[in-house]
Each structure stands twice: as C-alpha cells, then as structure tokens.
Design a protein around this motif. Structure first.
Motif, PDB file in Angstrom:
ATOM      1  N   VAL A 136      40.116  38.954  49.848  1.00 37.90           N
ATOM      2  CA  VAL A 136      41.173  39.174  48.852  1.00 37.90           C
ATOM      3  C   VAL A 136      41.950  40.473  49.072  1.00 37.90           C
ATOM      4  O   VAL A 136      43.173  40.500  48.987  1.00 37.90           O
ATOM      5  CB  VAL A 136      40.583  39.154  47.425  1.00 37.90           C
ATOM      6  N   ILE A 171      33.957  38.498  49.471  1.00 39.43           N
ATOM      7  CA  ILE A 171      35.115  38.323  48.579  1.00 39.43           C
ATOM      8  C   ILE A 171      36.111  39.480  48.741  1.00 39.43           C
ATOM      9  O   ILE A 171      37.331  39.271  48.694  1.00 39.43           O
ATOM     10  CB  ILE A 171      34.670  38.134  47.096  1.00 39.43           C
ATOM     11  N   LEU A 194      35.189  43.384  40.261  1.00 39.32           N
ATOM     12  CA  LEU A 194      34.268  42.820  39.267  1.00 39.32           C
ATOM     13  C   LEU A 194      33.645  41.518  39.782  1.00 39.32           C
ATOM     14  O   LEU A 194      32.453  41.271  39.575  1.00 39.32           O
ATOM     15  CB  LEU A 194      34.990  42.581  37.938  1.00 39.32           C
ATOM     16  N   LYS A 236      45.465  45.686  39.229  1.00 40.55           N
ATOM     17  CA  LYS A 236      44.732  44.744  38.373  1.00 40.55           C
ATOM     18  C   LYS A 236      43.953  43.732  39.194  1.00 40.55           C
ATOM     19  O   LYS A 236      42.813  43.402  38.883  1.00 40.55           O
ATOM     20  CB  LYS A 236      45.687  44.018  37.420  1.00 40.55           C
ATOM     21  N   ASP A 237      44.574  43.235  40.282  1.00 42.92           N
ATOM     22  CA  ASP A 237      43.858  42.284  41.145  1.00 42.92           C
ATOM     23  C   ASP A 237      42.700  42.970  41.871  1.00 42.92           C
ATOM     24  O   ASP A 237      41.643  42.372  42.066  1.00 42.92           O
ATOM     25  CB  ASP A 237      44.815  41.648  42.162  1.00 42.92           C
ATOM     26  N   ALA A 284      40.970  45.431  40.734  1.00 42.89           N
ATOM     27  CA  ALA A 284      39.906  45.603  39.744  1.00 42.89           C
ATOM     28  C   ALA A 284      39.176  44.279  39.521  1.00 42.89           C
ATOM     29  O   ALA A 284      37.940  44.238  39.461  1.00 42.89           O
ATOM     30  CB  ALA A 284      40.495  46.113  38.425  1.00 42.89           C
ATOM     31  N   LYS A 285      39.953  43.200  39.407  1.00 42.46           N
ATOM     32  CA  LYS A 285      39.343  41.874  39.226  1.00 42.46           C
ATOM     33  C   LYS A 285      38.446  41.549  40.405  1.00 42.46           C
ATOM     34  O   LYS A 285      37.326  41.043  40.239  1.00 42.46           O
ATOM     35  CB  LYS A 285      40.466  40.835  39.084  1.00 42.46           C
ATOM     36  N   CYS A 286      38.920  41.852  41.596  1.00 44.00           N
ATOM     37  CA  CYS A 286      38.154  41.564  42.804  1.00 44.00           C
ATOM     38  C   CYS A 286      36.856  42.370  42.841  1.00 44.00           C
ATOM     39  O   CYS A 286      35.791  41.856  43.202  1.00 44.00           O
ATOM     40  CB  CYS A 286      39.018  41.868  44.029  1.00 44.00           C
TER      41      CYS A 286
END
Lengths: 233, 233
Positions: B150, B146, B165, B158-159, B161-163
């Motif tokens: 990404v 992933i 997680l 923010k993206d 960090a989301k990635c």
C-alpha cells in the motif's frame, strides 16, 4: 491436503541456489507420504538421504514403506533427524552454526486417516488437529496472516492451493530468502496415490495472475474498508 | 509522518503488561521528536530515562532540546543506548539475555527537514530515503506485506495511518506478543507541533471497523483474484 514449498536456499546473499524442498514416497494403493523441508540444507539433505537408505529394509522403525501408521512414519523422520544430529551437531557448534532442520509430513497409510505432522529440530513432532488445520516451516511470518484469514476446515482444495500460493507470494515480496519455482501438491483423501503435482516457475501464467491480481485486489480492499475516522489532522 | 506503536510487553506468557512505547519531546515552533521503542523493556525504559535526564543540560551531544539537527538527535538516542549497554550488557549476558533495544525516531528541527531514523541495538542508525519510506521495529514480519503493497511516497496521511492500523491488526491476529491499545501520531511537515495523537483502545469504533471490514474485504479480494487454473485434481 495441499502442500507447497519454494526452492530457494541461501548461505549468505552470494550463495543463492535452487533446491527442491518437497519429497514424495509412495506405494500406489497402499501408502503415500510427502515431506517438506526447511532449515540447513546439509542437514535436511542428510535426513532425506538417510530415509532413502532405510527404504526397503523392512524395518518398521526405519522404513517408510514398512511403517504401520502415519504416527510411525513421523517417528521415522524424527529418528533420521536425530541420527543426523548425532553426527553433525557437535561440528556445527564448533563453527557457531545452529542445528536447524524442520519438516512437514503429510500422508496416509491404507486403513488409516490422512494426517499432517510438523517435526521440530529435536525430532519431536506435533499433529494438526482441531482448529489447527495448517503448518508452516521456515520463513513463516510474512505469509501467515493470509492463511489465518482464509483457511477454514471447509475451504476447497483449489482455494487452499490458491491461498498457499498467495501466502508464498507475500513472503517472496518481503524476503529474498524465499523464491520460485514453487512446488505444489494436492492430495485427495483415500486415493493413496500422488494426486496432482505441479512446479510453478516464475513465469507461470497462474502464478503471475495471482501475483498481479492480488496486488490490485488488496489495494481495492484497502480503499473500500473503513469510513473516514473524522480526525482533524 | 505517521507513527504507531502497540503497548504490549511480555516476559513470558504469564508476564504480559501494557506499557507505552511512544514518547514525544517537543518545543513548539522550534523542534519536535517522537521516539518509538522495541525490545527489552528495562533497556528501552533506561534509554528514555537517560534522555529525560539529559534534557535542559544544554549539551548538544546529549540534550534533545539543544540538538542542532535531526542527525544529532539520532546520535543522542544512540549515545543513550550505548550508555545503557555499558552498564547492563555484561549482567544480561550472565543471564543469557540478549541485549535488544531498537528505536524509530522521527521529527524535525526548525530550519531542517522532517526526517525518520531507525536506531539499532548497537546505537548505529539508518535514515529513510529514496524508496525506503517506512521503518518497522519489534515484531515486524506479519505486518510487513500490507505496508509493502500500500505505502507509496504519494500516500495520504490518513491512508498511511489506516495502513499502519491494518498492519498492526494483521500482527495482533497472528502473534499474542503485540496488542492494543495502539498509539497513533500524525505529524504534518513544518508544523513543529505535536499534530494529532490518539490512543486507540481495543473497543475503539474505527479500529473495530478496520478489523472486521479488513477481514471481509480480504476474503472478497481472495475470491475475486485468479481464474480457475483448470487443474484436474
């Protein structure tokens, strides 16, 4: 049942070759076995050769065509592996090479169920049952999350095949020791014949479509999931 | 810069504990370092303790607060690791325990750039540059696909960090040696202050949303990708 294997072997980055890792033994209408291999190529080839030599000997402890059940077939693979171990492991040890060879065996003997086994280096093995509906051998980790997310008992054969290919694609992107062509086999329970096999080369249109489509679909999925957590950065 | 770490350590399945693997050292306005750890807990704790003892000694070869650059800071981590190796490795060997301890060091010293390093067991290290925009240590494989799909240089904090997680979630689903809470830190270049840190417990709403949402989004992605290959099964 869906079985898939890549065909890259490497002994250091300057010794990369293509070898088939999927082997089928069958007597149409009576028995059907497919074996996938992982690990040290000299060892897995040794096992395949030995199994080949044991065919037609009519010894139910060695001959896949004489095995009375899938359990016995799995024991034959384990026995061949232990023979190879007896011959080679001492010498490998002298060169600090791990004895590494593992197998997935799937198939069916007439009158018995379709069964799936994973055979370990030591020749012992486990069978898929209950919640365990797939096995992986070799470089397994990169491609495992997608299998865990998608595969269920009720997954169709086509979806399972698609999932296997996407799993291989994830692995191939993250690790150079896994590479095309991909051998894919789809066996339909109780047919006792090799059902459908295809070798997907790197430029296969379906493989390319999955490859490119999956990248885009994953990015879209990434952007749709989760609200803004409201963190003040 | 986004840094994230889980907090599970295990020494066999009956010795599972929660330990922080993220450590920050800072002098606001002057320098900011965050260190992530992986490997044998006794060794990584030893390194962290040694680094702590070396603080305020004003020795630029040992004191993170006296290091004149990120490069020197990375050398200090490597030096501490080599000290621990000198003391412990012989004894570990007697018990057949691998010397395993690795680190990710990110940070900035005033006047210098934001830099990211990965420090290996031997105390040597590499720096992220060019196409390499992230490092992983520990149980890295499940969560790598992933990240590869990404993360780009232009990905927002923010993206990213989301990635991170979602990458941890993929790993946690496939491997019990990684588990919550997840420590997350987001540092904005040139601020020279700890920017944003949060500890996400298992029941954190954002983590749960990503977790459930990602499963669904991935399944949707799976079903949209690829035409029927037209195989006759």
């Amino acid at each position: 049942m869906v079985l898939a294997s890549d065909s890259r072997t490497n002994a250091g980055i300057d010794r990369v070759s293509t070898f088939r890792k999927m082997f089928t033994f069958e007597r149409p209408g009576e028995r059907f076995f497919t074996l996938l291999t992982a690990g040290n190529l000299s060892l897995t080839q040794g096992v395949i050769s030995l199994i080949g030599e044991w065919l037609e000997t009519d010894d139910p402890e060695k001959d896949l065509y004489a095995a009375t059940s899938m359990f016995n077939a799995a024991r034959i693979i384990g026995r061949a592996l232990r023979e190879v171990h007896k011959v080679d492991s001492g010498y490998l040890q002298q060169h600090d090479i791990d004895f590494s060879a593992s197998f997935v065996l799937g198939g069916q003997v007439r009158g018995g169920k379709l069964r799936l086994f994973q055979i370990y280096d030591a020749g012992n093995f486990i069978e898929a049952m209950g919640d365990t509906i797939y096995f992986q051998i070799g470089e397994v980790k990169y491609g495992k999350p997608i299998l865990d997310r998608v595969l269920r008992r009720e997954t169709s054969l086509k979806d399972a095949a698609k999932c296997a290919l996407i799993s291989f694609d994830s692995t191939m992107r993250s690790n150079v020791s896994v590479g095309p062509p991909i051998d894919l086999m789809i066996y339909r329970r109780d047919t006792l014949n090799r059902a459908f096999t295809i070798r997907l080369e790197e430029d296969n249109p379906y493989l390319q479509e999955l490859r490119e489509g999956w990248g885009t679909a994953l990015l879209n999925a990434f952007h749709t999931v989760g609200h803004d957590p409201g963190w003040v950065l």
